[in-house]
Design a protein around this motif. Structure first.
Motif, short mmCIF file in Angstrom:
data_model
loop_
_atom_site.label_atom_id
_atom_site.label_comp_id
_atom_site.label_asym_id
_atom_site.label_seq_id
_atom_site.Cartn_x
_atom_site.Cartn_y
_atom_site.Cartn_z
N MET A 34 8.98 71.48 56.03
CA MET A 34 9.42 71.17 54.67
C MET A 34 9.54 69.67 54.44
SD MET A 34 12.85 72.39 52.62
CE MET A 34 13.99 71.46 53.62
N TYR A 35 10.16 68.97 55.40
CA TYR A 35 10.37 67.52 55.24
C TYR A 35 9.11 66.73 55.55
CZ TYR A 35 15.26 68.61 54.60
OH TYR A 35 16.43 69.12 54.10
N LEU A 36 8.25 67.25 56.40
CA LEU A 36 6.97 66.58 56.64
C LEU A 36 6.08 66.66 55.40
CD1 LEU A 36 6.20 67.59 60.34
CD2 LEU A 36 7.10 65.43 59.48
N PHE A 88 -1.34 69.75 44.43
CA PHE A 88 -1.65 70.70 45.49
C PHE A 88 -0.55 70.73 46.55
CE2 PHE A 88 -6.32 69.73 44.39
CZ PHE A 88 -6.32 70.72 43.41
N LEU A 89 0.03 69.56 46.86
CA LEU A 89 1.10 69.52 47.85
C LEU A 89 2.36 70.22 47.34
CD1 LEU A 89 1.01 65.98 49.53
CD2 LEU A 89 0.93 68.20 50.66
N ASP A 96 5.50 77.07 51.56
CA ASP A 96 6.34 76.85 52.73
C ASP A 96 7.72 77.48 52.54
OD1 ASP A 96 7.27 75.30 55.22
OD2 ASP A 96 8.60 74.51 53.68
N ARG A 97 8.32 77.32 51.36
CA ARG A 97 9.63 77.93 51.09
C ARG A 97 9.52 79.46 51.06
NH1 ARG A 97 13.03 76.12 53.10
NH2 ARG A 97 11.29 75.41 54.36
N HIS A 106 8.00 84.86 61.21
CA HIS A 106 6.64 84.37 61.39
C HIS A 106 6.47 82.90 60.98
CE1 HIS A 106 6.23 88.79 60.83
NE2 HIS A 106 5.34 88.67 61.80
N TYR A 107 7.60 82.25 60.67
CA TYR A 107 7.52 80.90 60.11
C TYR A 107 6.89 79.91 61.09
CZ TYR A 107 8.91 76.58 57.80
OH TYR A 107 8.89 75.35 57.19
#
Length: 290
Positions: A34-36, A88-89, A96-97, A106-107
């Motif tokens: 998430m932070y990356l 797109f990001l 991701d969330r 499965h994360y």
């Protein structure tokens, strides 16, 4: 007045994004997907503003308001590339969330370091394709008559008003359809991710999990609404005879205001990032107290 206002907003945008990047890279606990993704978002946001705002600030102080044909094309390419990479990001961050909340077991598999790098790379590739297609289509037109653009920079609509020939209408419709489709697709995919998230949260009784999900999703959802909200006003508003001033104003809003608000939103609405940022700043300013 506009120069000072936009300069302060631009400097704050740079400072905010650089602070977010420095905090994430210096704190190992934030080395999560998430932070990356947020760090990558800050990088592309800096490139996006760098492609437009410095030239605009120079024009505001100069008495010679001109831009060369090649510079205009380069500005359009980079602004569309980094602007759509940003879109797109944001969509990838929504996915991701969704994986983190709906499929936590499965994360680590779905969001492996290699998988995250591929998602960022494909976002950049998609943005580059959008920039290439739009810029090539616009600058292959024949420009004739007056060469005055009623705008501060690269905006498509003022450039199309300078073009002539039989294929102008076709190019305008094609570019408009491509941009709207890409933007609408990103927005709908983000909404779809949050629809699944809400459906999953309705099955979770403890209030702590609601709070955790809200704290990690609220900042992203706020930026998504701001980003696609301003973009929809630009691409979907009806064109009238008095729309030039409105187009200029909305273009400046999307170019300056949205990047300005983005780091503020992520910093203030994300408790973990805000706490880590405060700790990092205190450790730099008062190392003897840490």
């Amino acid at each position: 007045m506009f120069f000072l206002l936009f300069l302060l907003m631009y400097l704050f945008t740079l400072l905010g994004n650089l602070l977010i990047m420095a905090t994430i890279w210096s704190e190992h606990s934030l080395h999560t997907p998430m932070y990356l993704f947020l760090c990558a978002l800050s990088i592309f946001e800096i490139f996006y503003t760098l492609a437009i705002i410095p030239c605009m600030l120079a024009d505001l102080l100069s008495t010679h308001h001109s831009i060369s044909f090649l510079t205009c094309a380069c500005q359009m390419f980079f602004s569309f590339t980094f602007g759509y990479t940003h879109s797109f990001l944001l969509t990838v961050m929504g996915y991701d969330r969704y994986v983190a909340i709906c499929h936590p077991l499965h994360y680590n598999v779905l969001m492996s370091p290699r998988g995250c790098a591929c998602l960022v790379a494909w976002s950049w590739v998609g943005g580059s394709m959008m920039g290439t297609v739009v810029t090539t289509a616009i600058f292959n037109l024949t420009f004739c008559g007056p060469n005055e653009i009623h705008h501060f920079g690269y905006h498509v609509t003022p450039l199309l008003k300078l073009a002539c020939g039989k294929n102008v209408l076709v190019v305008a419709k094609g570019v408009g359809l491509l941009c709207i489709s890409a933007m609408l697709g990103c927005f709908l995919l983000s909404l779809l991710s949050y629809a699944f998230i809400m459906n999953s949260l309705l099955r979770i009784p403890p209030a702590e999990r609601w709070h955790k999900a809200f704290s990690t999703c609220a900042s992203h959802l706020t930026v998504v609404i701001m980003h696609f909200g301003f973009a929809s006003v630009i691409y979907l508003k009806t064109k009238g005879p008095q729309s030039l001033e409105g187009d200029t104003l909305m273009g400046i809003t999307y170019t300056v205001l949205t990047p300005f608000l983005s780091p503020i939103t992520f910093s203030l609405r994300n408790k973990e990032l805000k706490t880590t940022m405060k700790k990092t700043l205190l450790s730099k300013l008062y190392p003897e107290k840490i």
